[in-house]
Design an enzyme around this catalytic site. Structure first.
Site, PDB file in Angstrom:
ATOM      1  N   ASP A 110      73.207  15.174  -5.692  1.00 57.58           N
ATOM      2  CA  ASP A 110      72.652  15.477  -4.377  1.00 57.58           C
ATOM      3  C   ASP A 110      73.506  14.781  -3.318  1.00 57.58           C
ATOM      4  OD1 ASP A 110      69.975  16.605  -3.043  1.00 57.58           O
ATOM      5  OD2 ASP A 110      70.548  14.777  -2.008  1.00 57.58           O
ATOM      6  N   ASP A 153      72.637  21.545  -1.028  1.00 55.93           N
ATOM      7  CA  ASP A 153      73.658  20.560  -1.409  1.00 55.93           C
ATOM      8  C   ASP A 153      73.305  19.891  -2.726  1.00 55.93           C
ATOM      9  OD1 ASP A 153      71.475  19.216  -0.400  1.00 55.93           O
ATOM     10  OD2 ASP A 153      72.637  17.679   0.634  1.00 55.93           O
ATOM     11  N   HIS A 164      78.529  24.025  10.785  1.00 53.52           N
ATOM     12  CA  HIS A 164      78.228  24.542   9.445  1.00 53.52           C
ATOM     13  C   HIS A 164      79.475  24.883   8.648  1.00 53.52           C
ATOM     14  CE1 HIS A 164      73.890  24.578   9.886  1.00 53.52           C
ATOM     15  NE2 HIS A 164      74.022  25.131  11.083  1.00 53.52           N
TER      16      HIS A 164
END
Length: 224
Positions: A66, A111, A79
């Site tokens: 993560d 993510d 982005h």
């Protein structure tokens, strides 16, 4: 005889057409199982392959990945930078796992990533986690700027499940995912890095004698 030759001649193009159709269909199915941004397996495809590995290997590590600081990177650089971070993470995971035959990596969404790695023994897990961490947190280039993201890693080992759960099967995979998820959040609460599942302290402030919350746990610009 002439009729047979005529029939074979007529069937040839049809068979060739079906062969091409089958090839294109196979490519489309493979593409559907791949995440378009990262090129990694999607969650469903990853889980299918993970189940096959768990059924064959005694020592298998499941690692949840993560990213840390991902929202800050998106907010500051846009982005497109976030997409670049996802692609960088996918490439870093693939490169770091090149020395582990049979390893499978997928993008679970956002993510979050997952890795299943057959290991020669449980003692090699810290080396694997360290390699994954260092690869992901290395700087990557985006629009003439060097950026980094941090990462929290949590791992579980299939051999630790015995005899509580079978070696393979959905039950084992579900349990490994849950244990890895708990370890990942333990590392995240401690500031990022990775947490050895054998660590005895619940805070997991150190791992193999190294500080878990190492630099690189937030997105930042790196001087060129």
């Amino acid at each position: 005889m002439n009729a047979l030759l005529t029939a074979v001649s007529a069937a040839g193009p049809m068979a060739c057409g079906w062969g091409v159709h089958g090839l294109l269909l196979g490519r489309r199915l493979t593409a559907a199982r791949r995440d378009p941004l990262s090129g990694l397996w999607t969650r469903a495809a990853f889980e299918r392959q993970a189940l096959r590995i768990l059924g064959r290997q005694m020592h298998t590590a499941l690692v949840l990945v993560d990213l840390d600081g991902f929202k800050a990177l998106n907010d500051r650089y846009g982005h497109a930078a976030g997409d670049a971070a996802i692609r960088h993470t996918a490439a870093s995971l693939t490169d770091a796992l090149s020395s582990y035959p049979g390893a499978v990596v997928g993008r679970l969404g956002g993510d979050e990533f997952a890795v299943v790695v057959p290991l020669p023994g449980t003692h090699t897990l810290p080396w694997l986690l360290d390699a994954l961490h260092d690869a992901i947190t290395a700087p990557f280039r985006h629009e003439d700027t060097d950026l980094t993201v941090g990462v929290s890693l949590g791992a579980s080992l299939s051999s630790d499940l015995l005899p509580a759960a079978p070696q393979g099967g959905p039950e084992a995979l579900s349990l490994l995912m849950r244990l890895a998820d708990e370890a990942m959040y333990t590392a995240k609460r401690a500031g990022g890095g990775w947490c050895d599942p054998a660590a005895s302290t619940p805070g997991c402030t150190t791992t193999a004698g190294r500080r878990t919350g190492r630099p690189g746990t937030t997105a930042k610009e790196v001087a060129a």
